[in-house]
Design an enzyme around this catalytic site. Structure first.
Site, mmCIF file in Angstrom:
data_model
loop_
_atom_site.group_PDB
_atom_site.id
_atom_site.type_symbol
_atom_site.label_atom_id
_atom_site.label_comp_id
_atom_site.label_asym_id
_atom_site.label_seq_id
_atom_site.Cartn_x
_atom_site.Cartn_y
_atom_site.Cartn_z
ATOM 1 N N GLU A 5 -11.364 1.160 -4.258
ATOM 2 C CA GLU A 5 -10.731 1.862 -3.008
ATOM 3 C C GLU A 5 -9.318 2.588 -3.320
ATOM 4 O O GLU A 5 -9.139 2.658 -4.410
ATOM 5 C CB GLU A 5 -10.466 0.631 -2.309
ATOM 6 C CG GLU A 5 -9.567 -0.438 -2.683
ATOM 7 C CD GLU A 5 -9.511 -1.730 -1.726
ATOM 8 O OE1 GLU A 5 -10.083 -1.782 -0.720
ATOM 9 O OE2 GLU A 5 -8.760 -2.575 -2.241
ATOM 10 N N ASP B 23 0.799 -1.309 -0.067
ATOM 11 C CA ASP B 23 -0.044 -0.122 -0.189
ATOM 12 C C ASP B 23 0.734 1.262 -0.141
ATOM 13 O O ASP B 23 0.616 2.069 0.895
ATOM 14 C CB ASP B 23 -0.814 0.025 1.309
ATOM 15 C CG ASP B 23 -1.956 -1.183 1.289
ATOM 16 O OD1 ASP B 23 -2.317 -1.678 0.267
ATOM 17 O OD2 ASP B 23 -1.943 -1.883 2.281
#
Length: 555
Positions: free
Chosen positions: A230, A58
């Site tokens: 997302e 991430d």
């Protein structure tokens, strides 16, 4: 100001004498990576992918002047959210961590893959901002710092912002906006139906301002029932607002998509050639596959070219990846006003041309490539590579008690605990590796110490030694694979004081060795290493390795 390290040292000095008597000293720890893929020659002016090997998922990136700053998810590990700095997007060094004090967050009671999800970093007006979601431990929050090395502020909670994956966007007119993933308006139409929300953000109050609006419902084409939109980021270029998001979940169907609008509030029109990054359209049986690509963040280089950092995984055996999700770098190509990170059907290159301003050879150790890394424990503080499982409440890791060694004051927590075990964790960064250490055999019964390979609280190996009531040293190997741990091998050693232990991994085969003075021997070879892969163990983390000790005395 009183530091976290000083506070923990104070706890240690106040520890009872019995605790000190159980202490175990580790003389050194060594990690060596040997991946065949990393042996590919690196031509001048090139760099190696991944740029951050091992569990670095991430990625979020920001530019401040001519320097770049990158953050990653750490979930239930502490310190949380490493901050890396680079001059050229290729060579990175960790300069600090956002969550480095026990006062900021607490992960007790959480499974390891909860905690801090998908941080983003921004720089604006001389201040650095990190937004993050503490899943099951507080929700969305923001922290700030003038110096990205820290200290970072205590969390400022955002109670009106739900969901995950918050990020900031600063417009030309001085306004700031917050984006996040959350449930859609009304009832979800299908499993995985999510939405991207946008609202103004007050930089003085560090709180949302005004009403929130859905700018993406479901994904780029809701008729196709896309899942898990997302990781939203907004960028502005040539008068267009670009909204880039991850789509398809974090597994093999992961991808990056983009839409654009002339107005920050939309409507956003999807790119007709989405996704702009994925590996899901490649053959499953390809050699040395890189999978799970997505969750990208874009940044403009100082030569005007744009670049993307994103996560992906290096697999073996089709679906297994013990090294977790790693950070990759690729250039962004703009065509007809749209960005593309990777053409459809093209594999992520392991070696690629570096940014134009990279100076010298792109040596990336100990963050990528093959290398040997050794910690002699001779510095006043632990190396930044070391992590703890959840937030430590006592100072069990001690570099002062015996200079030149790591002294662990063992806790009673086993590796299956949902609290903090006395285990020092270093990321596994290679499919083929060796990790070894030298330690003093515990002086008395009631203590076990050694080296662990750890994926989460339900999936791990522990190669340890304990002193028996008769004074002998008993070597043992414990295994946990989603059920209570079992001892799968033992050996009685000479009653010597020191011992070397080793874990060697070769994709899905892990071997466990020891040297009690007569040279290296194997206790067990070819044990199932797939239990340490993310696809088997579940969750979002990668495997870690390191010294561990526990108290086995009954209360």
């Amino acid at each position: 100001m009183r530091t976290a390290g000083f506070a923990l040292l104070s706890l240690l000095l106040a520890a009872p004498a019995a605790w000190a008597q159980q202490a175990v000293a580790f003389d050194w720890f060594e990690y060596v990576g040997k991946d065949a893929a990393f042996e590919q020659p690196l031509p001048p002016g090139h760099y190696r992918n991944p740029i951050l090997a091992g569990f670095h998922p991430d990625p979020g990136i920001a530019r401040a002047g001519d320097k770049y700053y990158l953050v990653n998810s750490t979930f239930g590990y502490f310190p949380g959210i490493p901050v890396f700095e680079s001059d050229d997007l290729v060579h990175w060094r960790q300069i600090g961590s956002v969550i480095d004090r026990p006062s900021q967050l607490d992960f007790d009671g959480l499974q390891l893959s909860r905690g801090v999800f998908a941080p983003t970093i921004s720089f604006h007006g001389g201040t650095f901002y990190v937004l993050n979601t503490a899943v099951d431990s507080g929700g969305n929050y923001i922290v700030t710092a003038k110096d990205p090395a820290g200290p970072w502020s205590e969390p400022v909670w955002l109670p009106t912002v739900g969901g995950i994956d918050t990020s900031l966007f600063f417009d030309d007119d001085g306004k700031a906006y917050l984006l996040n993933n959350d449930a859609p308006e009304g009832e979800p139409l299908y499993d995985g139906h999510r939405a991207i929300w946008l609202r103004e953000f007050d930089l003085e109050k560090l709180q949302p301002a005004g009403e929130a609006k859905v700018v993406v419902n479901g994904g780029m084409d809701i008729a196709q029932k896309p899942i898990w939109i997302e990781g939203p980021h907004l960028y502005k270029r040539d008068g267009w607002y670009y909204l880039s998001c991850a789509e398809g979940g974090t597994g093999p169907q992961h991808s990056q998509v983009v839409a654009r609008s002339r107005n920050v509030w939309g409507p956003y029109v999807p790119y007709e050639h989405n996704p702009i990054l994925t590996q899901r359209d490649l053959p499953d049986d390809r050699a040395e596959p890189v999978t799970n690509a997505g969750h990208a963040d874009l940044v403009e280089g100082r030569d005007g070219r744009w670049w993307a950092v994103f996560l992906a995984s290096r697999n073996y055996g089709g679906t297994h990846y013990n090294t977790g999700r790693e950070t990759y770098l690729l250039p962004v190509e703009w065509k007809d006003g749209w960005p593309t990170i990777l053409e459809h059907g093209r594999a992520i290159p392991r070696v690629a041309p570096a940014p134009s301003w990279v100076q010298g050879a792109a040596r990336q150790a100990p963050l990528s490539g093959n290398f040997a890394w050794r910690d002699e424990f001779d510095q006043p503080r632990l190396d930044r590579a070391w992590l703890r499982v959840r937030v430590p409440k006592t100072a069990w890791a001690d570099l002062a008690a015996r200079p030149g060694a790591l002294t662990i004051h063992p806790l009673a927590e086993n590796l299956d605990t949902l609290r903090n075990p006395s285990f020092l964790a270093r990321r596994q960064q290679h499919l083929v590796f060796e990790a070894s250490t030298a330690l003093d055999v515990p002086a008395r019964p009631g203590v076990a110490a050694g080296i662990a390979a750890f994926q989460n609280e339900a999936h791990w190996y522990f190669l340890g030694v304990r002193r028996t009531a008769g004074g002998k040293a008993q070597l043992f190997l414990e295994k946990s694979a989603g059920k209570p741990a079992e001892t799968i091998a033992t050996a009685t050693l000479a009653a010597g004081k020191t011992l070397k232990l080793k874990i060697a991994g070769n994709e899905g085969a892990y071997s466990f060795g020891y040297d009690d003075g007569d040279g290296w021997r194997w206790l067990r070879q070819g044990e199932d290493g797939t239990i340490l892969s993310t696809d088997v163990a579940g969750g979002f983390v990668g495997a870690t390795l390191g010294p561990y000790a526990r108290s086995e005395e009954s209360e």
